[in-house]
Design a protein around this motif. Structure first.
Motif, mmCIF file in Angstrom:
data_model
loop_
_atom_site.group_PDB
_atom_site.id
_atom_site.type_symbol
_atom_site.label_atom_id
_atom_site.label_comp_id
_atom_site.label_asym_id
_atom_site.label_seq_id
_atom_site.Cartn_x
_atom_site.Cartn_y
_atom_site.Cartn_z
ATOM 1 N N ALA A 188 1.133 3.628 -2.871
ATOM 2 C CA ALA A 188 0.090 4.608 -3.189
ATOM 3 C C ALA A 188 0.609 6.031 -3.039
ATOM 4 O O ALA A 188 0.162 6.944 -3.738
ATOM 5 C CB ALA A 188 -1.117 4.397 -2.283
ATOM 6 N N GLY A 189 1.577 6.207 -2.148
ATOM 7 C CA GLY A 189 2.126 7.539 -1.950
ATOM 8 C C GLY A 189 3.022 7.960 -3.096
ATOM 9 O O GLY A 189 3.465 9.099 -3.165
ATOM 10 N N PHE A 190 3.317 7.022 -3.999
ATOM 11 C CA PHE A 190 4.254 7.310 -5.085
ATOM 12 C C PHE A 190 3.662 6.977 -6.450
ATOM 13 O O PHE A 190 4.282 6.318 -7.283
ATOM 14 C CB PHE A 190 5.568 6.553 -4.840
ATOM 15 C CG PHE A 190 6.166 6.906 -3.514
ATOM 16 C CD1 PHE A 190 6.960 8.029 -3.378
ATOM 17 C CD2 PHE A 190 5.886 6.149 -2.389
ATOM 18 C CE1 PHE A 190 7.484 8.389 -2.147
ATOM 19 C CE2 PHE A 190 6.412 6.501 -1.154
ATOM 20 C CZ PHE A 190 7.208 7.627 -1.039
ATOM 21 N N GLY A 231 -4.091 0.817 -2.370
ATOM 22 C CA GLY A 231 -4.040 1.985 -1.505
ATOM 23 C C GLY A 231 -4.420 3.268 -2.230
ATOM 24 O O GLY A 231 -4.663 4.306 -1.620
ATOM 25 N N THR A 252 0.821 -1.218 0.000
ATOM 26 C CA THR A 252 0.000 0.000 0.000
ATOM 27 C C THR A 252 0.853 1.265 0.000
ATOM 28 O O THR A 252 0.401 2.298 -0.455
ATOM 29 C CB THR A 252 -0.910 0.052 1.233
ATOM 30 O OG1 THR A 252 -0.122 -0.186 2.394
ATOM 31 C CG2 THR A 252 -2.007 -0.969 1.151
ATOM 32 N N VAL A 253 2.081 1.156 0.514
ATOM 33 C CA VAL A 253 2.920 2.347 0.591
ATOM 34 C C VAL A 253 3.144 2.943 -0.798
ATOM 35 O O VAL A 253 3.311 4.155 -0.955
ATOM 36 C CB VAL A 253 4.272 2.010 1.273
ATOM 37 C CG1 VAL A 253 5.179 3.220 1.323
ATOM 38 C CG2 VAL A 253 4.024 1.489 2.672
#
Lengths: 215, 283
Positions: A161-163, A169, A158-159
């Protein structure tokens, strides 16, 4: 329920990408982690240094920061251009490999030294004591904790999703444009993760019961 | 070196090991060299890219961001420990109507990705009329719910690693259940699990970096902000290097504490496989 059904395409796309990230990262992490794990127990000192250095450095770096390096740093280096998804897979693999390596090492260490000594004493060659005595036990001891590592990997996807990687995510960001209530979307995403993690934990429990080494 | 996998090497093997050792170092040096070469080729080390980080104002900003990171970490660490103890008590309760829901709570919050948890707080709640959700609250709540659940299981594993005779003896001399828990089980469990608990705190510290994605203004957020200043030649790699150094130093410091605690408390409790599993779980 409407939120899910009306936007099924977005959910399906998101989780498909999540599973892709998961499978590729799991594969690469397993390969790299095995190499690093082997280096850490090897009799050659420089190999152990390199393995230890890598594990200590990467394990103490937040995954988000690793992804940050790959997503924002890599494109600046004039290397062959690679998509965000591939970069996310690289970051996830490098990060998870350290956990794979540590798990393998712990698994090998669960085999009592006396067993290795005993197998040499009765005249087994190195290859024989490895393949008949040591590795089978290490392998069995390793599988349940290895599943935990992969469960963590699944959640860690999911991390990305920030990128700008549109995996699960990222579904919220996609659907907020369609005016769907964020809370409902996110609860569905959470629900599917609980489901996926549940499946993995179930497999883990079965393997654990089946492979338990009696000592 | 006592190792299961290898016999003590003889003279020929030693020589071979030496060659392979040198080869390993060469390969690693080559890899690192290549990365540094790319950095130099793309002007990552030119003064223009680092100038921004010589300003006192920027130092203050980095310090503030570091403080924000540590704040989220500190508050989340304390709350997680508290929640973990609370959940532990619920989990080991003999009343099924308490232990069952606690079990579900723990399993649920261990299964939901932390980032999704933070997003639920930050994006999900405000439209429902909940107004107090700042990024800080979202980050801390997410961290607390997740790590509290993990810690509850760590505590429980600690209690289960104790010999059963201890609580039986305590009951036999007339202690009540709370007394047994408070005076016999918990102190030993906490001691046995101290290294795992500290390593879990390292996880809390690392995961504060997720706050960047829900716009919490911590170190990584700052790195992105400075890294995209085109007036200073977008020094994203220098910014990332600086922030990475800070994070790694902090985590290594905490991990060092964990190591010290482990050496000090080594009594053979914390050796079962379950503990190893929990350590790995925490990725």
């Amino acid at each position: 329920m409407d939120t899910l059904l009306n936007n099924l395409d977005v959910f399906v796309d998101g989780f498909t990408l999540t599973l892709q990230l998961f499978l590729w990262a799991a594969l690469f992490a397993l390969i790299l982690g095995t190499i690093v794990g082997a280096m850490r127990v090897s009799p050659i000192a420089p190999m152990r240094w390199v393995g230890t250095g890598y594990v200590n450095l990467v394990r103490n770096t937040p995954l988000t920061l690793l992804m940050f390096f790959f997503a924002f740093g890599y494109p600046k280096l004039d290397l062959p251009s690679v998509g965000y998804t591939q970069l996310a897979i690289m970051a996830l693999s490098l990060y998870t490999a350290t956990y794979v390596a540590e798990t393998l090492r712990a698994g090998i260490n669960t085999v009592p030294v006396g067993q290795a000594e005993a197998s040499r004493a009765i005249g087994l060659t190195f290859g024989q004591s490895m393949s008949f005595v040591l590795l089978p036990q290490a392998f069995r001891a390793v599988i349940p904790p290895m599943m935990s590592v992969f469960i963590a990997l699944l959640k860690n996807t999911t991390v990305a999703a920030g990128f700008s990687v549109a995996e699960a995510g990222y579904i919220r960001a996609n659907l907020s444009e369609r005016g769907e209530p964020a809370i409902v979307v996110l609860l569905w995403v959470a629900f599917f993760f609980v489901l996926l993690v549940g499946v993995l934990s179930y497999v883990q429990r079965i393997l654990e019961n089946r492979l338990k080494v009696a000592r | 070196m006592s190792n299961v996998l290898f016999d003590a090497p003889g003279p020929r093997a030693l020589l071979r090991h030496k060659y392979i050792g040198v080869l390993t170092l060469l390969v690693v040096a080559g890899l690192l060299g290549f990365i540094i070469f790319r950095f130099i080729e793309t002007d990552q080390f030119t003064a223009a890219k680092w100038e921004l980080f010589t300003f006192p104002l920027v130092h203050v900003a980095i310090f503030k961001a570091l403080l924000a990171t540590l704040q989220a970490f500190g508050v989340a660490a304390v709350l997680s420990l508290a929640l973990g103890l609370l959940l532990l008590i619920g989990r080991v309760s003999q009343h099924r109507w308490i232990s069952r829901p606690t079990y579900l709570f723990i399993e649920l919050f261990r299964a939901i990705p932390l980032l999704i948890l933070m997003m639920i707080m930050y994006y999900g709640l405000p439209p429902l009329g909940v107004t107090f959700v700042t990024p800080f609250v979202a980050v801390v709540t997410g961290l607390t719910l997740y790590n509290g659940s993990v810690l509850a299981e760590v505590f429980r594993a600690g209690i289960e690693s104790l010999p059963k005779g201890q609580s039986e003896a305590a009951y036999a001399i007339g202690m009540r259940k709370t007394q047994v828990m408070r005076m016999i089980l918990l102190p030993q469990a906490l001691r046995a699990m101290a290294p795992v608990i500290v390593s879990q705190l390292v996880v809390v510290l690392k995961d504060t970096a997720l706050g960047f994605i829900v716009t919490y203004q911590e170190l990584l957020y700052l790195a992105k902000f400075y890294g995209t200043q085109s007036r200073y030649d977008s020094p994203i790699i220098p910014a990332a290097i600086i922030v990475a150094t800070i994070y790694i130093a902090l985590c290594l410091l905490l991990a060092g504490v964990a190591k010290i605690v482990e050496v000090r408390t080594k009594r053979g409790y914390a050796k079962n496989v379950k503990v190893q599993e929990l350590v790995n779980e925490t990725a």
